[in-house]
Design a protein around this motif. Structure first.
Motif, PDB file in Angstrom:
ATOM      1  N   LEU A 319       0.817  -1.211   0.000  1.00  0.00           N
ATOM      2  CA  LEU A 319       0.000   0.000   0.000  1.00  0.00           C
ATOM      3  C   LEU A 319       0.854   1.266   0.000  1.00  0.00           C
ATOM      4  CD1 LEU A 319      -2.732  -1.175   2.523  1.00  0.00           C
ATOM      5  CD2 LEU A 319      -3.061  -0.758   0.079  1.00  0.00           C
ATOM      6  N   LYS A 320       2.093   1.157   0.507  1.00  0.00           N
ATOM      7  CA  LYS A 320       3.011   2.292   0.518  1.00  0.00           C
ATOM      8  C   LYS A 320       3.853   2.373  -0.755  1.00  0.00           C
ATOM      9  CE  LYS A 320       3.609   2.142   5.556  1.00  0.00           C
ATOM     10  NZ  LYS A 320       4.568   1.788   6.651  1.00  0.00           N
ATOM     11  N   GLY A 321       3.671   1.423  -1.668  1.00  0.00           N
ATOM     12  CA  GLY A 321       4.452   1.412  -2.894  1.00  0.00           C
ATOM     13  C   GLY A 321       5.864   0.888  -2.702  1.00  0.00           C
ATOM     14  N   GLU A 322       6.093   0.175  -1.594  1.00  0.00           N
ATOM     15  CA  GLU A 322       7.434  -0.330  -1.282  1.00  0.00           C
ATOM     16  C   GLU A 322       7.595  -1.818  -1.602  1.00  0.00           C
ATOM     17  OE1 GLU A 322       7.723   0.571   2.834  1.00  0.00           O
ATOM     18  OE2 GLU A 322       7.861   2.748   2.530  1.00  0.00           O
ATOM     19  N   HIS A 323       6.558  -2.436  -2.106  1.00  0.00           N
ATOM     20  CA  HIS A 323       6.605  -3.868  -2.389  1.00  0.00           C
ATOM     21  C   HIS A 323       7.234  -4.100  -3.745  1.00  0.00           C
ATOM     22  CE1 HIS A 323       4.902  -7.832  -3.605  1.00  0.00           C
ATOM     23  NE2 HIS A 323       5.067  -8.106  -2.330  1.00  0.00           N
ATOM     24  N   GLN A 324       7.980  -5.191  -3.860  1.00  0.00           N
ATOM     25  CA  GLN A 324       8.658  -5.491  -5.116  1.00  0.00           C
ATOM     26  C   GLN A 324       8.558  -6.985  -5.409  1.00  0.00           C
ATOM     27  OE1 GLN A 324      12.427  -3.451  -5.668  1.00  0.00           O
ATOM     28  NE2 GLN A 324      13.293  -5.263  -6.634  1.00  0.00           N
ATOM     29  N   GLY A 325       8.364  -7.325  -6.711  1.00  0.00           N
ATOM     30  CA  GLY A 325       8.311  -8.732  -7.098  1.00  0.00           C
ATOM     31  C   GLY A 325       7.032  -9.414  -6.647  1.00  0.00           C
ATOM     32  N   ARG A 326       7.150 -10.703  -6.327  1.00  0.00           N
ATOM     33  CA  ARG A 326       5.993 -11.518  -6.004  1.00  0.00           C
ATOM     34  C   ARG A 326       6.068 -12.039  -4.572  1.00  0.00           C
ATOM     35  NH1 ARG A 326       1.517 -11.701  -7.838  1.00  0.00           N
ATOM     36  NH2 ARG A 326       1.208 -13.926  -8.154  1.00  0.00           N
ATOM     37  N   THR A 327       4.935 -12.002  -3.884  1.00  0.00           N
ATOM     38  CA  THR A 327       4.814 -12.624  -2.565  1.00  0.00           C
ATOM     39  C   THR A 327       3.785 -13.736  -2.661  1.00  0.00           C
ATOM     40  OG1 THR A 327       5.425 -10.677  -1.249  1.00  0.00           O
ATOM     41  CG2 THR A 327       4.004 -12.300  -0.199  1.00  0.00           C
ATOM     42  N   ILE A 328       4.193 -14.946  -2.280  1.00  0.00           N
ATOM     43  CA  ILE A 328       3.239 -16.038  -2.223  1.00  0.00           C
ATOM     44  C   ILE A 328       2.996 -16.420  -0.770  1.00  0.00           C
ATOM     45  CG2 ILE A 328       3.816 -16.910  -4.512  1.00  0.00           C
ATOM     46  CD1 ILE A 328       5.385 -19.160  -3.139  1.00  0.00           C
ATOM     47  N   VAL A 329       1.806 -16.953  -0.529  1.00  0.00           N
ATOM     48  CA  VAL A 329       1.374 -17.283   0.822  1.00  0.00           C
ATOM     49  C   VAL A 329       1.255 -18.786   0.958  1.00  0.00           C
ATOM     50  CG1 VAL A 329      -0.320 -16.802   2.629  1.00  0.00           C
ATOM     51  CG2 VAL A 329       0.043 -15.135   0.781  1.00  0.00           C
ATOM     52  N   ASN A 330       1.987 -19.341   1.906  1.00  0.00           N
ATOM     53  CA  ASN A 330       1.947 -20.786   2.179  1.00  0.00           C
ATOM     54  C   ASN A 330       0.890 -21.026   3.250  1.00  0.00           C
ATOM     55  OD1 ASN A 330       2.393 -23.436   3.029  1.00  0.00           O
ATOM     56  ND2 ASN A 330       4.594 -23.321   2.624  1.00  0.00           N
ATOM     57  N   LEU A 331      -0.199 -21.687   2.876  1.00  0.00           N
ATOM     58  CA  LEU A 331      -1.314 -21.904   3.801  1.00  0.00           C
ATOM     59  C   LEU A 331      -1.080 -23.084   4.720  1.00  0.00           C
ATOM     60  CD1 LEU A 331      -3.871 -20.050   3.757  1.00  0.00           C
ATOM     61  CD2 LEU A 331      -2.613 -19.992   1.607  1.00  0.00           C
ATOM     62  N   ASP A 332       0.037 -23.781   4.573  1.00  0.00           N
ATOM     63  CA  ASP A 332       0.365 -24.892   5.461  1.00  0.00           C
ATOM     64  C   ASP A 332       1.281 -24.472   6.597  1.00  0.00           C
ATOM     65  OD1 ASP A 332      -1.161 -26.778   4.134  1.00  0.00           O
ATOM     66  OD2 ASP A 332       0.443 -27.299   2.749  1.00  0.00           O
ATOM     67  N   GLN A 333       1.762 -23.246   6.557  1.00  0.00           N
ATOM     68  CA  GLN A 333       2.657 -22.767   7.622  1.00  0.00           C
ATOM     69  C   GLN A 333       1.868 -22.216   8.801  1.00  0.00           C
ATOM     70  OE1 GLN A 333       5.406 -19.950   5.936  1.00  0.00           O
ATOM     71  NE2 GLN A 333       6.618 -21.533   4.918  1.00  0.00           N
TER      72      GLN A 333
END
Length: 333
Positions: A319-333
């Motif tokens: 939301l701050k424009g500081e994210h880069q690339g891809r984030t994936i979410v592991n639902l088993d963690q």
């Protein structure tokens, strides 16, 4: 199946126009009706998810709510006959994660038509490294190719190149043999963009310089724009005769400040890209390409993996424009 509990991100409207988010427990009975129950293994973080997570009513209107416009996992139950228990499927778009509980929960229940069988050659994790961003990039490239922009046509521009759609588009186009010019407002990302295939990296200002003029010097044979606004207007003004720009985003602005000259003097085309409601046949076409000849050469590069508990900080960064690339979410963690 018993009404078991599962872990999910929950967005609640605590009072009018005030929202909270937490990781908590939901039950299968909280899920909407649908033909297909899926145990989610992976999801991914998109800008639309970040908006949903802060209660943006343009994305999600019903609360409590679980965001996540992407999901990949195994079929638990299917009443439509298309899938059997244990089948691996992926889901992107439609209403998932908007007003239908999404991939930031360990289970989703959806209409059968929303799901695709996992393409051969992709794991569940890899499908979410791509996700909606990969599908959108693929749709953009397919339409650009169909309009006649090929590897020998000239330079192609990718704006917002450090984001999900942009970075995947850079990688795919480079793999296909295009000379890709990546536009980014993040100087620190230059080396990374070149590593994934950009032949040149330019600043936003370099793209928009001279955009106050009705037309600009011809440069781009085509391009993938995720920014909109002045960036897209400048790109169109600098598109070569008969070239094509695709448009799939509005992080800069939903408005397009441009005249008709590029269209009527240079025969430039502007093609809109929708990855939410596009037909299943088109989705499958693109996903099969993404799993094979379009598979990004650096699919696992710059991928940030987190658990549900780690999503908060990633959402804030996006939301701050500081994210880069891809984030994936592991639902088993």
């Amino acid at each position: 199946m018993p009404d078991q509990t599962f872990k999910a991100m929950i967005i609640e409207e605590t009072e009018p126009k005030k929202f909270s988010r937490r990781i908590g427990e939901r039950t299968l009975s909280d899920l909407p009706e649908g033909d297909l129950l899926v145990r989610v293994r992976y999801s991914s973080l998109n800008y639309k998810d970040a908006l949903s997570a802060i209660g943006n009513k343009g994305v999600s209107r019903n609360f409590p709510h679980t965001p996540g416009i992407d999901a990949a996992g195994e079929v638990v139950e299917c009443s439509c006959g298309r899938f059997k228990a244990g089948d691996q499927v992926l889901v992107t778009g439609y209403d998932l994660g908007m007003n239908t509980s999404g991939g930031f929960g360990q289970y989703i229940r959806i209409p059968c038509d929303w799901a695709l069988p996992l393409p051969e050659g992709l794991s569940l994790r890899e499908s979410m490294v791509l996700g909606t961003a990969g599908l959108t990039a693929g749709l953009s490239i397919l339409k650009m190719q169909q309009s006649g922009v090929h590897t020998d046509s000239g330079e192609v521009l990718v704006t917002g190149a450090t984001g999900g759609v942009g970075s995947i588009a850079v990688s795919i186009l480079a793999r296909l043999g295009y000379r890709v010019v990546a536009a980014s407002g993040k100087p620190a990302a230059i080396d990374e963009l070149k590593k994934i295939g950009a032949a040149e990296v330019v600043s936003r200002e370099q793209v928009t310089e001279g955009a106050e003029r009705p037309m600009m010097k011809e440069r781009w044979a085509g391009g993938v724009d995720v920014v909109g606004g002045e960036m897209l207007a400048a790109a169109l003004k600098a598109t070569r005769y008969g070239g094509t720009m695709t448009c799939c985003g509005l992080v800069g602005s939903p408005d397009l400040p441009i005249n008709v000259f590029p269209f009527i003097l240079r025969g430039v085309s502007l093609l809109g890209i929708d990855s939410v409601q596009c037909p299943p046949e088109l989705r499958l076409n693109v996903w099969n390409r993404l799993a094979a000849e379009w598979r990004p050469a650096h699919l696992d590069q710059s991928v940030d993996e987190c658990s549900l508990d780690g999503l908060d900080e990633r959402i804030d960064a996006m939301l701050k424009g500081e994210h880069q690339g891809r984030t994936i979410v592991n639902l088993d963690q």
